[in-house]
Design a protein around this motif. Structure first.
Motif, short mmCIF file in Angstrom:
data_model
loop_
_atom_site.label_atom_id
_atom_site.label_comp_id
_atom_site.label_asym_id
_atom_site.label_seq_id
_atom_site.Cartn_x
_atom_site.Cartn_y
_atom_site.Cartn_z
N ILE A 18 23.29 -34.77 -25.93
CA ILE A 18 22.81 -33.47 -25.48
C ILE A 18 23.65 -32.34 -26.07
N LYS A 236 15.35 -34.16 -26.47
CA LYS A 236 14.51 -33.03 -26.08
C LYS A 236 13.06 -33.45 -25.95
N GLU A 240 10.94 -33.66 -22.37
CA GLU A 240 9.70 -32.92 -22.16
C GLU A 240 8.55 -33.87 -21.78
#
Length: 247
Positions: A18, A236, A240
């Motif tokens: 991250i 990411k 999502e």
């Protein structure tokens, strides 16, 4: 006594790719990180990454290294199955030597042999189930080459809904991308998953599909990925997808 069990949260975020440890610490201080639906701002917080649900900016991250999440660009002529008893080329052939440990993979977003483009492969059963379930309405985008010049009003007709032999269907979005001699390139977005739904919808309004490529599933895009290639989803993209299906 201080809690010495588990792993420091900033280290978990760093190991998950991250951010660097220092940036992860700032994320925690800024209240951007949740553990089991609770915002955590203490840098000394320790967690069990295999048991806790961790989110950054509302998007879930995964640190379970037994989970596999892949994006594949299925080539034309290849079948979507993981194996084929008739010896035809299939998606399983592409991943056989690429995924270690003989993990049981589910394909998300099956494509016909005459359609190419994006498919997801995962052993994350709950994610796969939700992505395929129509109630979560995860959009899929296709680029189709159709026969002839597309007249005005076709997009409105498709958005309003068309009656097919197995019931009504509609698109979420429709756009003409390019006009070519004798044919048109169009982009179609919908969250339906019925068999050959894009081809049937476009044929129903008078535009048989000559070529079809799926370019997006939810937050994941094909981009420049070449046919036959496989890549691991980014944190990411994965976060999502989890958010889109309520995980």
């Amino acid at each position: 006594m201080p809690d010495t069990e588990g792993i420091r949260l900033q280290k978990v975020l760093s190991q998950a790719g991250i951010a660097s440890r220092r940036v992860a610490e700032k994320m925690i201080i800024d209240g951007r990180v949740e553990v089991d639906d609770r915002i955590v701002t203490e840098l000394g917080t320790r967690v069990d990454p295999t048991a806790s649900v961790i989110r950054v900016d509302g998007a879930r991250i995964t640190v379970d290294d037994t989970l596999v999440h892949l994006a594949i660009n299925k080539p034309l002529g290849m079948h979507s199955t993981m194996s084929d008893d008739r010896g035809r080329p299939c998606v399983g052939d592409l991943v056989e030597y690429r995924v270690r440990g003989n993990k049981k993979l589910f394909h998300v977003g099956r494509l016909d042999a005459d359609t190419e483009g994006l498919m997801l492969l995962t052993n994350d059963g709950e994610l796969a189930h939700r992505l395929m379930h129509p109630s979560y309405e995860v959009p899929k985008t296709y680029v189709a080459t159709v026969d002839g010049a597309v007249r005005r009003g076709v997009g409105s007709t498709l958005r309003a809904g068309v009656e097919l032999d197995d019931g009504p269907a509609r698109v979420d979005d429709f756009a003409v991308v390019d006009k070519l001699p004798g044919k048109t390139l169009v982009r179609v977005t919908l969250h339906e998953g019925r068999k050959r739904i894009v081809r049937r919808l476009l044929a129903a309004v008078g535009y048989p599909v000559l070529e079809l490529v799926r370019t997006d599933i939810g937050s994941v895009s094909l981009g420049e990925q070449r046919p036959g290639s496989i890549r691991v989803l980014t944190q990411k993209e994965l976060g999502e997808l989890y958010k889109a299906v309520g995980l």
